[in-house]
Scaffold this active site. Structure first.
Site, PDB file in Angstrom:
ATOM      1  CG  ASP A   1     -33.425  50.273   6.396  1.00 57.07           C
ATOM      2  OD1 ASP A   1     -33.757  48.904   6.760  1.00 57.07           O
ATOM      3  OD2 ASP A   1     -33.140  50.802   5.442  1.00 57.07           O
TER       4      ASP A   1
ATOM      5  CG  ASP B   1     -25.025  44.817   7.331  1.00 55.22           C
ATOM      6  OD1 ASP B   1     -25.835  44.394   6.314  1.00 55.22           O
ATOM      7  OD2 ASP B   1     -25.196  45.255   8.402  1.00 55.22           O
TER       8      ASP B   1
END
Length: 253
Positions: free
Chosen positions: A11, A130
């Site tokens: 990330d 998600d």
């Protein structure tokens, strides 16, 4: 049975790898190129770069970071974050990505999945989902977990596959960064609903969590960040543990 894949996730924000909990409280975890080199040497199967603020900041994923990371790798690299158009995807591929990952843009325009699958092949198009538990279902969120998409994860996975996606990257927002284990129920529900590979993400904290998600969760691959970034375990140790539990993996020579 096909070998199960272990995937490391970087990330990235402002050129640095970061990690948080439940998509919040991001803290630095190191240099992306250095981590990529380490994972490549350790025998990770694939690497994913997610530019975690690109969508929120309405910009493309950082090409310089993609180039720097891809130069360290001899394994597939997927890139996500800020890929809103065909041109954005092309920029990521030109910078060194083997796959592109769509999330918010795919929800807004499922035809983009088809366009990219036609251009690069379904194997190069990953749809990232998600989701959070919502009663008996799983609610999908867009914009890095900030906006409810009014979709159910299982139904959206089916639609993504029908539109041309070659893989689903399924992240449990509830488990993200908690190290409490993958959401095996959600992963299994999505895995059983589609015929394309499902990558489980969110919650990896120990070796047995991977065993669980490959068995009870029916996952084809499992993605982790913290457990690798902070050297809490090695890729070799994890793969050896999986082998001992009868789960096929590719071991580095």
């Amino acid at each position: 049975m096909l070998a199960k894949r272990i995937i490391a996730c970087l990330d990235v924000r402002n050129g640095q790898v970061v990690k948080g909990i439940n998509f919040e409280g991001l803290r630095s975890a190191g240099d992306p190129s250095a981590l990529a080199r380490r994972y490549n040497d350790e025998g990770i199967d694939e690497l994913v770069i997610l530019d975690v603020t690109a969508t929120l900041e309405s910009r493309r994923a950082l090409a310089d970071t993609i180039r720097a990371v891809s130069s360290e790798l001899f394994i597939p690299l997927a890139v996500g974050g800020g890929i809103r158009t065909e041109d954005d995807a092309a920029a990521a591929v030109e910078a060194g990505a083997d796959k592109v990952s769509l999330n918010t843009a795919a929800l807004a325009n499922p035809a983009l999945i088809t366009t990219l699958a036609n251009r690069y092949g379904s194997q190069a198009v990953v749809v990232a989902i998600d989701a959070k538990r919502d009663g008996s279902g799983y609610a999908v969120f867009a914009r890095s977990g900030q906006a409810a998409a009014n979709r159910d994860a299982v139904e959206w996975a089916r639609q993504a596959e029908a539109s041309g996606a070659g893989e689903i990257l399924l992240t449990s927002i509830d488990r993200d960064g908690t190290k409490a284990g993958f959401d095996c129920e959600m992963t299994a529900a999505v895995s059983r609903a589609v015929s394309i590979p499902v990558i489980a993400s969110g919650g990896a904290g120990g070796l047995d969590h991977f065993v669980d998600v490959f068995t009870a969760g029916c996952a084809d691959a499992a993605l982790a960040a913290s457990i690798f970034h902070y050297a809490e375990t090695s890729v070799h140790s994890l793969k050896s543990h999986l082998q001992q539990h009868g789960i096929p993996v590719r071991m580095a020579p």
